[in-house]
Write a protein that holds these residues in place. Structure first.
Motif, PDB file in Angstrom:
ATOM      1  N   LYS A  57      10.275  33.887   6.068  1.00 41.45           N
ATOM      2  CA  LYS A  57      11.446  34.758   6.056  1.00 41.45           C
ATOM      3  C   LYS A  57      12.564  34.253   6.959  1.00 41.45           C
ATOM      4  CE  LYS A  57       8.533  38.803   5.137  1.00 41.45           C
ATOM      5  NZ  LYS A  57       8.036  40.111   5.658  1.00 41.45           N
ATOM      6  N   ASP A  58      12.203  33.495   7.984  1.00 40.48           N
ATOM      7  CA  ASP A  58      13.191  33.002   8.946  1.00 40.48           C
ATOM      8  C   ASP A  58      12.698  31.661   9.478  1.00 40.48           C
ATOM      9  OD1 ASP A  58      14.872  32.433  11.044  1.00 40.48           O
ATOM     10  OD2 ASP A  58      14.794  34.427  11.948  1.00 40.48           O
ATOM     11  N   LYS A  59      13.340  30.591   9.067  1.00 35.88           N
ATOM     12  CA  LYS A  59      12.871  29.241   9.399  1.00 35.88           C
ATOM     13  C   LYS A  59      12.977  28.919  10.887  1.00 35.88           C
ATOM     14  CE  LYS A  59      11.860  28.312   5.159  1.00 35.88           C
ATOM     15  NZ  LYS A  59      10.447  28.315   4.752  1.00 35.88           N
ATOM     16  N   SER A  60      13.688  29.753  11.649  1.00 37.04           N
ATOM     17  CA  SER A  60      13.786  29.510  13.094  1.00 37.04           C
ATOM     18  C   SER A  60      12.642  30.169  13.856  1.00 37.04           C
ATOM     19  CB  SER A  60      15.123  30.040  13.620  1.00 37.04           C
ATOM     20  OG  SER A  60      15.154  31.463  13.568  1.00 37.04           O
ATOM     21  N   ARG A  61      11.802  30.917  13.144  1.00 40.57           N
ATOM     22  CA  ARG A  61      10.689  31.619  13.773  1.00 40.57           C
ATOM     23  C   ARG A  61       9.355  31.120  13.234  1.00 40.57           C
ATOM     24  NH1 ARG A  61      11.619  36.500  16.490  1.00 40.57           N
ATOM     25  NH2 ARG A  61      13.831  36.958  16.776  1.00 40.57           N
ATOM     26  N   PHE A  62       8.291  31.536  13.914  1.00 37.77           N
ATOM     27  CA  PHE A  62       6.949  31.089  13.566  1.00 37.77           C
ATOM     28  C   PHE A  62       6.013  32.289  13.473  1.00 37.77           C
ATOM     29  CE2 PHE A  62       9.172  27.693  15.626  1.00 37.77           C
ATOM     30  CZ  PHE A  62       8.800  26.552  14.929  1.00 37.77           C
ATOM     31  N   VAL A  63       4.917  32.099  12.756  1.00 39.68           N
ATOM     32  CA  VAL A  63       3.891  33.138  12.646  1.00 39.68           C
ATOM     33  C   VAL A  63       2.522  32.489  12.810  1.00 39.68           C
ATOM     34  CG1 VAL A  63       5.249  34.641  11.135  1.00 39.68           C
ATOM     35  CG2 VAL A  63       3.792  32.870  10.125  1.00 39.68           C
ATOM     36  N   MET A  64       1.524  33.317  13.088  1.00 38.10           N
ATOM     37  CA  MET A  64       0.131  32.880  13.077  1.00 38.10           C
ATOM     38  C   MET A  64      -0.534  33.493  11.846  1.00 38.10           C
ATOM     39  SD  MET A  64      -0.894  33.426  17.092  1.00 38.10           S
ATOM     40  CE  MET A  64      -2.557  32.779  16.981  1.00 38.10           C
ATOM     41  N   HIS A  65      -1.261  32.682  11.099  1.00 45.85           N
ATOM     42  CA  HIS A  65      -2.039  33.226   9.996  1.00 45.85           C
ATOM     43  C   HIS A  65      -2.984  34.286  10.551  1.00 45.85           C
ATOM     44  CE1 HIS A  65      -5.033  33.464   6.773  1.00 45.85           C
ATOM     45  NE2 HIS A  65      -4.134  32.916   5.974  1.00 45.85           N
ATOM     46  N   ASP A  66      -3.224  35.339   9.763  1.00 46.19           N
ATOM     47  CA  ASP A  66      -4.054  36.453  10.244  1.00 46.19           C
ATOM     48  C   ASP A  66      -5.398  35.978  10.779  1.00 46.19           C
ATOM     49  OD1 ASP A  66      -2.060  38.135   9.556  1.00 46.19           O
ATOM     50  OD2 ASP A  66      -3.116  39.146   7.923  1.00 46.19           O
ATOM     51  N   ARG A 117      -0.834  21.200  14.561  1.00 42.80           N
ATOM     52  CA  ARG A 117      -2.217  21.483  14.186  1.00 42.80           C
ATOM     53  C   ARG A 117      -2.346  22.742  13.328  1.00 42.80           C
ATOM     54  NH1 ARG A 117      -2.364  18.547  18.896  1.00 42.80           N
ATOM     55  NH2 ARG A 117      -4.298  17.393  19.325  1.00 42.80           N
ATOM     56  N   SER A 118      -1.232  23.278  12.867  1.00 41.09           N
ATOM     57  CA  SER A 118      -1.182  24.429  11.951  1.00 41.09           C
ATOM     58  C   SER A 118      -1.661  25.735  12.585  1.00 41.09           C
ATOM     59  CB  SER A 118      -1.997  24.149  10.680  1.00 41.09           C
ATOM     60  OG  SER A 118      -1.512  23.014  10.008  1.00 41.09           O
ATOM     61  N   PHE A 119      -1.692  25.814  13.910  1.00 40.64           N
ATOM     62  CA  PHE A 119      -1.975  27.093  14.556  1.00 40.64           C
ATOM     63  C   PHE A 119      -0.757  28.011  14.444  1.00 40.64           C
ATOM     64  CE2 PHE A 119      -5.207  24.455  16.543  1.00 40.64           C
ATOM     65  CZ  PHE A 119      -6.299  25.291  16.534  1.00 40.64           C
ATOM     66  N   PHE A 120       0.430  27.416  14.490  1.00 40.64           N
ATOM     67  CA  PHE A 120       1.667  28.147  14.257  1.00 40.64           C
ATOM     68  C   PHE A 120       2.281  27.627  12.958  1.00 40.64           C
ATOM     69  CE2 PHE A 120       2.308  28.218  19.154  1.00 40.64           C
ATOM     70  CZ  PHE A 120       1.355  29.225  19.272  1.00 40.64           C
ATOM     71  N   LEU A 121       2.721  28.546  12.099  1.00 41.98           N
ATOM     72  CA  LEU A 121       3.331  28.187  10.826  1.00 41.98           C
ATOM     73  C   LEU A 121       4.773  28.681  10.813  1.00 41.98           C
ATOM     74  CD1 LEU A 121       0.400  29.424   8.528  1.00 41.98           C
ATOM     75  CD2 LEU A 121       0.745  27.097   9.391  1.00 41.98           C
ATOM     76  N   THR A 122       5.652  27.916  10.177  1.00 38.60           N
ATOM     77  CA  THR A 122       7.037  28.350  10.048  1.00 38.60           C
ATOM     78  C   THR A 122       7.098  29.614   9.197  1.00 38.60           C
ATOM     79  OG1 THR A 122       7.784  26.054  10.190  1.00 38.60           O
ATOM     80  CG2 THR A 122       9.347  27.660   9.336  1.00 38.60           C
ATOM     81  N   SER A 123       7.847  30.601   9.660  1.00 38.98           N
ATOM     82  CA  SER A 123       7.966  31.857   8.928  1.00 38.98           C
ATOM     83  C   SER A 123       8.698  31.632   7.606  1.00 38.98           C
ATOM     84  CB  SER A 123       8.724  32.892   9.770  1.00 38.98           C
ATOM     85  OG  SER A 123       9.050  34.032   9.007  1.00 38.98           O
ATOM     86  N   VAL A 151       0.839  -1.193   0.000  1.00 39.70           N
ATOM     87  CA  VAL A 151       0.000   0.000   0.000  1.00 39.70           C
ATOM     88  C   VAL A 151       0.882   1.254   0.000  1.00 39.70           C
ATOM     89  CG1 VAL A 151      -1.776   1.270   1.260  1.00 39.70           C
ATOM     90  CG2 VAL A 151      -1.763  -1.224   1.303  1.00 39.70           C
ATOM     91  N   SER A 152       0.523   2.223  -0.838  1.00 39.40           N
ATOM     92  CA  SER A 152       1.219   3.509  -0.796  1.00 39.40           C
ATOM     93  C   SER A 152       0.252   4.571  -0.277  1.00 39.40           C
ATOM     94  CB  SER A 152       1.756   3.903  -2.175  1.00 39.40           C
ATOM     95  OG  SER A 152       0.713   4.300  -3.028  1.00 39.40           O
ATOM     96  N   VAL A 153       0.769   5.450   0.551  1.00 35.28           N
ATOM     97  CA  VAL A 153      -0.062   6.483   1.166  1.00 35.28           C
ATOM     98  C   VAL A 153       0.532   7.850   0.863  1.00 35.28           C
ATOM     99  CG1 VAL A 153      -1.044   7.372   3.317  1.00 35.28           C
ATOM    100  CG2 VAL A 153      -0.701   4.909   3.032  1.00 35.28           C
ATOM    101  N   LEU A 154      -0.327   8.778   0.447  1.00 34.16           N
ATOM    102  CA  LEU A 154       0.027  10.192   0.315  1.00 34.16           C
ATOM    103  C   LEU A 154      -0.789  10.966   1.334  1.00 34.16           C
ATOM    104  CD1 LEU A 154      -0.111  10.750  -3.565  1.00 34.16           C
ATOM    105  CD2 LEU A 154       1.885  10.223  -2.184  1.00 34.16           C
ATOM    106  N   SER A 155      -0.197  11.958   1.969  1.00 34.00           N
ATOM    107  CA  SER A 155      -0.981  12.787   2.888  1.00 34.00           C
ATOM    108  C   SER A 155      -0.919  14.243   2.434  1.00 34.00           C
ATOM    109  CB  SER A 155      -0.478  12.655   4.324  1.00 34.00           C
ATOM    110  OG  SER A 155       0.808  13.202   4.469  1.00 34.00           O
ATOM    111  N   ILE A 156      -2.042  14.932   2.620  1.00 33.17           N
ATOM    112  CA  ILE A 156      -2.137  16.366   2.355  1.00 33.17           C
ATOM    113  C   ILE A 156      -2.422  17.037   3.694  1.00 33.17           C
ATOM    114  CG2 ILE A 156      -3.259  18.172   1.018  1.00 33.17           C
ATOM    115  CD1 ILE A 156      -4.262  16.014  -0.905  1.00 33.17           C
ATOM    116  N   VAL A 157      -1.515  17.907   4.134  1.00 28.30           N
ATOM    117  CA  VAL A 157      -1.586  18.475   5.472  1.00 28.30           C
ATOM    118  C   VAL A 157      -1.657  19.996   5.370  1.00 28.30           C
ATOM    119  CG1 VAL A 157      -0.530  18.506   7.771  1.00 28.30           C
ATOM    120  CG2 VAL A 157      -0.081  16.589   6.217  1.00 28.30           C
ATOM    121  N   GLY A 158      -2.503  20.611   6.182  1.00 32.28           N
ATOM    122  CA  GLY A 158      -2.574  22.067   6.208  1.00 32.28           C
ATOM    123  C   GLY A 158      -3.677  22.544   7.129  1.00 32.28           C
ATOM    124  N   MET A 159      -3.649  23.835   7.459  1.00 31.08           N
ATOM    125  CA  MET A 159      -4.665  24.396   8.337  1.00 31.08           C
ATOM    126  C   MET A 159      -6.019  24.413   7.646  1.00 31.08           C
ATOM    127  SD  MET A 159      -3.864  28.514   8.226  1.00 31.08           S
ATOM    128  CE  MET A 159      -5.488  29.039   8.774  1.00 31.08           C
TER     129      MET A 159
END
Length: 683
Positions: A491-500, A483-489, A205-213
């Motif tokens: 501009k800077d992969k060491s930081r995070f942002v919240m979608h508006d 759970r996609s409440f915080f997303l990787t920035s 069996v092969s599985v693909l996943s689609i992940v996002g907020m």
């Protein structure tokens, strides 16, 4: 539109009625007035907590219930503050006793212990007497809430599954594409998925996943792939099952069988169902889409997939990264925001029945402004576009743009329940952490450690939730990332942002408890506000802080900067001399990044402080009164290049966990006896 979340409030009340109250009761065990009052709290709090489920159900339609919950939440914070005062005084006496015992004075040894005991000092008696009116006022408010609870008809109800409580049944997704709308965006992901599915999977069996907020287009991408003409030619059978909240292996297997055979299936035995399914799929290429999976149980997944073998491809869509890990995909597609042009096309198709604004130039400018507010979320572009489908004059578009999306009609705007659903699925301890993050400005990029230190200071990292986890803060943070409440920035992969829109959601669930100064509006904070933030300007004058006039019990005072440009911004002396001294309940205080050279010696009245951030300031020394902050856990002095010394009695900060003096290179020496700070984890 704010709704008080009973789950988060229930956790708060449980904490108050637990160790905190027990400790206070022990501390006043011999006091004839305080102890009976606190015993009343101990009996009333569980009774109130028992009706929270019922109150959450009724607050939507009953304004009186909503007001009752708001007053209860307000009271819970006041109870916490009072219990914290008891804890502070107990700690102060313990330190004083320890220091007295360490004294080697021969004269002191001749004085009877009863006369030197800290429990017999005038200060201690004064403290207890000062607490009597405060405690009595809380008792009266608790009794009032109990009376109002009865008049509102609130009663204890049986607990229900957290995923189904308080929500309307959701319309399930289907594999059918909207034939009216031309789909844009996700072409790269679609092409890559189709090529992968057309390949050989004879090894299993092969599985693909689609992940996002929520609202990012996961289901739409799955539909595009599922209905592609070349995919239809590659598979003998296809099935689409919307799993949603209820991961029922029997129901899912039945749905798959019915898709393959086009016959109704009456079996209720999972073994018979899976044997029949395995027979039907033997030697066949099969494509299965499992849309909207929330279940995090690995065993459930292994049972469900057991009938499938070579020739089966599965596409899973989910908001949770942990689900993607559990299904063990050969490839995972993490959906990011759509480009603005694609969102603009989606919006135009739903608002104008056109691919662009070429024939509707009068709407172009305002339409582009609306789409920018959607911030790359396709569902938002679709939902707001649909609201404007029958509107023929730009003025209404302007009103939609100026309105907060959360003020739009929920039944017409699918983005609201789509995003709120993610919040409903959070465990209660994460709901409190997420709501607190509403103080973050939109588009602000933050570090993981920055948020964890604030959570700790507010008491949100409770060991009871995950007693086996050593680093709770990191676990909570990564759960919200998953759970996609915080997303990787970007501009800077060491930081995070919240979608508006996630930031808006946090503000909705936090309500008046969390307030922030944003934009050019004239703000006034509610007297219920406990946590506040604002964006730093070049000159922050007294006028800016008029918003704090009505705030009496503030816990969080945080300025946020979007750039570390020099020269440093200036802060009015009004904040240091007038405002901060009257904010006696502060737990988190930051003056980071300001042109400040001297701090007033006012910290002896700030007994609740857990977090102090003076990083990137020009202070030369710290006031001695800072060493009376026995609850202080975090002290940030990073890049305080003018700082020459730390207070001499640092050993009194017995709860200090985190001391950051990186870049404070002018410090001449570390105070004597700082090695006594046994809780210090970083220095």
């Amino acid at each position: 539109m704010s709704v008080i979340g009973e789950a988060a409030l229930s956790v708060f009340l449980e904490l108050l009625g637990g160790k905190l109250l027990d400790s206070a009761l022990n501390f006043v065990a011999d006091h004839k007035q305080l102890r009976p009052q606190l015993k009343q709290w101990q009996s009333i709090l569980p009774d109130i907590q028992a009706v929270l489920d019922d109150a959450e159900e009724k607050q939507i339609k009953n304004e009186g219930v909503k007001k009752w919950l708001e007053d209860l939440q307000d009271l819970a914070y006041d109870v916490d503050d009072i219990l914290d005062e008891f804890a502070y005084e107990e700690l102060r006496l313990k330190l004083k006793k320890s220091q007295a015992e360490a004294s080697t004075s021969k004269v002191r040894k001749l004085i009877p212990t009863c006369c030197t005991s800290s429990n017999f000092t005038p200060t201690f008696f004064l403290f207890k007497n000062s607490m009597i009116p405060k405690v009595k006022e809380i008792t009266a408010r608790l009794n009032s809430l109990t009376t109002r609870r009865s008049s509102l008809g609130l009663s204890e109800i049986l607990s229900q599954a957290p995923t189904s409580k308080g929500k309307q049944p959701r319309l399930q997704s289907t594999s059918v594409l909207d034939g009216v709308v031309e789909y844009v965006g996700r072409h790269k992901e679609k092409t890559e998925m189709i090529e992968f599915l057309k390949g050989d999977n004879s090894n299993g069996v092969s599985v693909l996943s689609i992940v996002g907020m929520g609202g990012m287009g996961k289901t739409t991408l799955a539909q595009l792939v599922y209905n592609d003409a070349t995919i239809n030619q590659c598979f003998h059978h296809k099935a689409w099952v919307c799993v949603s909240d209820n991961f029922d292996a029997i129901a899912i297997t039945k749905a798959i069988l019915q898709s393959i055979t086009s016959e109704s299936c009456d079996y209720s035995n999972l073994d018979l169902l899976q044997v029949k399914l395995k027979e039907k799929l033997f030697g066949k290429r099969f494509l299965l889409v499992l849309d909207d999976i929330w279940n995090e149980n690995y065993n459930d997944w292994t049972i469900l997939r057991s009938p499938f073998g070579a020739g089966t491809h599965i596409i899973v869509t989910t908001r949770l990264q942990i689900v993607s890990s559990i299904v063990d995909p050969l490839k995972a597609f993490h959906l990011d925001k759509l480009p603005e042009d694609d969102c603009l096309s989606i919006f135009a198709q739903h608002a104008l029945k056109a691919r662009n604004f070429d024939g509707y130039l009068q709407f172009k400018e305002i339409g582009e402004k609306i789409v920018r507010r959607c911030n790359g979320l396709p569902l938002a572009a679709k939902a707001i576009g649909s609201l404007l489908r029958t509107v023929t004059y730009p003025g209404k578009w302007e009103r939609i743009y100026e309105s907060e999306i959360w003020n739009l009609p929920e039944e017409q705007c699918g983005i609201i329940p789509a995003l709120r659903l993610s919040y409903h699925h959070l465990p209660s301890y994460l709901k409190r952490c997420f709501a607190y993050c509403s103080i973050l400005p939109k588009e602000y990029a933050f570090e993981e450690e920055e948020i964890i230190l604030l959570w700790r200071a507010e008491g949100l990292l409770q060991q009871k939730a995950m007693p086996q986890i050593k680093d709770l803060g990191n676990q909570y943070f990564q759960d919200l990332v998953s759970r996609s409440f915080f997303l990787t920035s970007s501009k800077d992969k060491s930081r995070f942002v919240m979608h508006d829109l996630i930031n808006d959601l946090a503000q909705v669930v936090a309500g008046e408890i969390c307030s922030k100064l944003e934009g050019d509006k004239k703000w006034k904070f509610s007297n219920r506000t406990r946590h506040s933030s604002y964006i730093v300007g070049t000159y922050d004058t007294a006028k800016k802080f008029e918003a704090f006039d009505q705030v009496n019990s503030l816990r969080t005072f945080l300025p946020f900067k979007f750039a570390s440009d020099y020269p440093l911004p200036f802060l009015t002396n009004f904040v240091l001399v007038d405002l901060l001294p009257r904010l006696g309940y502060l737990r988190m205080l930051s003056l980071s990044g300001y042109w400040i050279t001297e701090l007033p010696d006012v910290f002896e009245n700030s007994k609740h402080l857990r977090y102090l951030n003076f990083s990137n300031t020009l202070i030369e020394c710290l006031p001695d009164s800072l060493c009376t902050l026995y609850h202080l856990e975090t002290l940030l002095l990073r890049r305080c290049r003018q700082l020459q010394r730390l207070p001499s009695k640092m050993e009194n900060l017995v709860n200090l966990h985190y001391l950051d003096i990186r870049g404070a290179n002018s410090i001449e020496r570390i105070p004597f006896r700082i090695d006594k700070l046994t809780n210090l984890q970083r220095c």
